[in-house]
Design a protein around this motif. Structure first.
Motif, PDB file in Angstrom:
ATOM      1  N   ALA A 215       0.720  -1.099   0.000  1.00 24.26           N
ATOM      2  CA  ALA A 215       0.118  -0.145   0.052  1.00 24.26           C
ATOM      3  C   ALA A 215       0.901   1.388  -0.014  1.00 24.26           C
ATOM      4  O   ALA A 215       0.569   2.270   0.773  1.00 24.26           O
ATOM      5  CB  ALA A 215      -1.057   0.210   1.223  1.00 24.26           C
TER       6      ALA A 215
ATOM      7  N   TYR B 270      -5.306  -3.619  -2.076  1.00 22.31           N
ATOM      8  CA  TYR B 270      -4.029  -3.512  -1.312  1.00 22.31           C
ATOM      9  C   TYR B 270      -3.905  -4.796  -0.084  1.00 22.31           C
ATOM     10  O   TYR B 270      -4.920  -5.379   0.077  1.00 22.31           O
ATOM     11  CB  TYR B 270      -3.845  -2.232  -0.389  1.00 22.31           C
TER      12      TYR B 270
ATOM     13  N   THR C  38      -6.302  -0.018   3.582  1.00 28.25           N
ATOM     14  CA  THR C  38      -5.029  -0.244   3.690  1.00 28.25           C
ATOM     15  C   THR C  38      -4.577  -0.709   5.193  1.00 28.25           C
ATOM     16  O   THR C  38      -3.578  -0.866   5.475  1.00 28.25           O
ATOM     17  CB  THR C  38      -3.953   1.354   3.578  1.00 28.25           C
TER      18      THR C  38
END
Length: 605
Positions: A460, A485, A547
């Motif tokens: 990420a 991610y 993330t």
């Protein structure tokens, strides 16, 4: 990796990237430039940044004091090594006020560096940031302090991309030796010492009749009885391929993987991925190839005349051949979804993980949808509507029929899609262990059409091909790119800049759903293939859509006698070359190329 040119200013141990205010980026303060109380600067343990590190006396009250310029909320990351098994706690004060006591747990070796990260508030201007030892053991070896460890909200390089380190768990695995494999040799003779292993075994699976199967990159496919013991050679891929078989350059070259059709007992079909070079480069036409190809990865279908026979006899045919411009990141794994049932859309479809051939650092090949490199492909081995007529393109693939895009692509944007597996219960999700370039070893939840961002992203974080020695914060408009991610990850914890191979690479594993070990149920177990660390995280905490990362726990290892050990001890080598396997009952196995052994996970404690 090589280091690209990057101008930096170094003043009194302060590392700043030109053209940015210090508050807009992570700033690294080297410990050798700090004020030191009862300690010395040394450089006798490799892996430090700058010119050395601070080794304090074994005494309470020893300290290192940094002068840090900043203002407001920030993160402070202390890079350290503690080669003992006992924590070396230290009190952190900022401008004389106590923030907290940091533990500085053992890192396993004085050459293994880690980060201890804490939130703090800095006053405008110069701030005194001091670590003071609280026990007679003194401080750990202190290498550097990074202020703004998560990027400080700016666009500059990130010193510590994942400050949350794996948590040392009280849970441990009991490993019982299951099988020992004979020594094998690569061809040609390797120049890289990492290829000189006892046996390059890299997977364990099980057939419906109970036999376990294990491939060796140097060419043999072994079978084992259910109870383990002495392996038998079912097929010698190297002998069958002949003089073009290639396993002596590149860590993944050779007989990389085998996947048995879910109906193998009736149809006798199984599939292999292997490498060829030598005359093959000029006599065998690849379906797709990178410029200057030095090796080819080949997917082959084999049909056994008697599936129950202990030794293969039958026919083979080529399905797919890819040419790679370097010896790294070829076809890493092929497999069938074990959750697919007869009549379901995914039944009998073969997944093929093709790496970027080492070209992602200098090109956008992993993002190119007209090439198979840096992708997971999904094909129908019994179809014929592919460009070469040897396999089919499933109608349910996410890009089937789209102009300028290969219908074979299932997911894209990968560097080294090393190992994938499906949760055989619970969610049924597909998880990929993806080996990173600079810093990020990641686990992805793979779904049709996903783009993991490489080589625009590493994990990420933004990856800049013009400066591959650092990672950068995501741009404010990142959502418009649609990247997926990781759901879990760890970083290399290396010093700033390009440091070469730090010996970190993820070994993807499995979600445990077996009955024998309740403490592991619902956990995804994986590891670091070099160091031999084994990690666990809860499958339910591995969530998509952002993330955030699931917490990682590093498990203890015990031998069958109940003594706590490390995988390096069991493997007899500092480079473990760790892999995982799972049988049809969901039992877990741990493999090491270093000594060619397999252990079964027989308990927890």
């Amino acid at each position: 990796m090589h280091r690209s040119t990057l101008a930096m200013i170094l003043v009194a141990g302060l590392l700043v990237w030109p053209g940015q205010a210090a508050s807009a980026a992570s700033v690294v303060y080297e410990a050798e430039s700090a004020a030191i109380g009862n300690g010395v600067v040394e450089s006798n343990h490799a892996g430090f940044s700058g010119t050395g590190f601070v080794n304090s006396a074994n005494a309470a009250g020893a300290y290192v004091e940094f002068t840090v310029t900043g203002a407001g909320d920030t993160n402070l990351a202390f890079r350290y090594a503690n080669g003992t098994t006992i924590a070396r706690p230290a009190t952190l004060t900022v401008n004389g006020s106590t923030i907290e006591t940091l533990q500085f747990a053992g890192t396993g070796a004085w050459t293994t560096w880690d980060n201890e990260t804490v939130a703090a508030v800095l006053a405008q201007g110069a701030n005194s940031v001091r670590l003071t030892a609280t026990t007679a053991a003194g401080l750990p070896n202190v290498d550097a302090l990074t202020e703004g460890a998560e990027g400080g909200g700016g666009t500059g390089p990130i010193a510590d991309p994942i400050p949350q380190n794996p948590i040392q768990s009280d849970l441990g695995l009991v490993l019982t030796e299951y099988a020992q494999f004979p020594r094998t040799e690569p061809v040609p003779s390797p120049t890289d010492s990492r290829l000189r292993r006892h046996a390059r075994i890299n997977h364990l699976g099980q057939l419906a009749d109970g036999r376990r199967f294990v491939p060796d990159l140097n060419g043999r496919l072994y079978t084992l009885p259910a109870g383990g013991g002495t392996p038998g050679v079912y097929l010698d891929v190297r002998a069958a391929v002949g003089g073009n078989f290639f396993s002596g350059r590149g860590l993944g070259s050779g007989f990389g993987f085998v996947a048995f059709h879910p109906d193998f007992a009736a149809n006798g079909r199984f599939y292999t991925a292997h490498s060829e070079a030598f005359q093959a480069l000029s006599t065998q036409r690849a379906d797709w190839t990178q410029s200057g190809a030095v090796v080819q990865s080949v997917v082959t279908e084999w049909t056994a005349s008697d599936p129950a026979a202990p030794v293969f006899s039958g026919t083979r045919r080529q399905l797919l051949r890819l040419g790679f411009g370097t010896y790294i990141h070829g076809i890493q794994q092929i497999d069938f979804n074990p959750n697919a049932t007869p009549g379901s859309p995914d039944y009998g479809l073969l997944y093929v993980a093709a790496g970027d051939g080492g070209r992602g650092t200098s090109s956008t090949v992993p993002q190119a949808r007209n090439q198979p490199f840096g992708k997971i492909l999904r094909i129908d081995p019994r179809g014929s509507d592919s460009a070469n007529g040897r396999y089919g393109i499933p109608a349910g693939n996410p890009f089937t029929g789209q102009p300028g895009t290969l219908g074979e692509i299932y997911a894209l944007g990968m560097r080294d899609p090393h190992r994938f597996s499906w949760d055989r219960g619970g969610s049924g999700r597909m998880f990929l262990g993806h080996i990173g370039e600079h810093d990020i070893e990641a686990v992805y939840d793979v779904r049709a059409g996903d783009n993991f961002g490489w080589s625009e992203r590493e994990g990420a974080f933004r990856f800049d091909r013009s400066e591959p020695c650092y990672l950068y914060p995501l741009p404010a408009d990142d959502s418009r790119f649609g990247y997926t991610y990781p759901v879990a990850a760890y970083d290399h914890n290396g010093p700033p800049g390009c440091t070469g191979d730090l010996g970190r690479a993820i070994a993807g594993g499995f979600v445990y759903r077996g009955a024998a070990l309740p403490a592991l149920r619902g956990k995804y177990l994986f590891g670091d293939l070099v160091q031999g660390w084994i990690f666990a995280t809860n499958e339910i905490e591995m969530t998509r859509g952002g993330t955030d990362l699931a917490p990682l726990h590093q498990l203890k290892i015990y031998n069958a006698a109940g003594s706590q050990v490390t995988m390096q001890t069991l493997a007899g080598n500092s480079r473990v070359d760790l892999r995982f396997g799972m049988d049809r009952a969901g039992d877990l196995f741990v493999l090491s190329k270093a000594n060619g052994k397999i252990w079964k996970v027989t308990g927890t404690r």
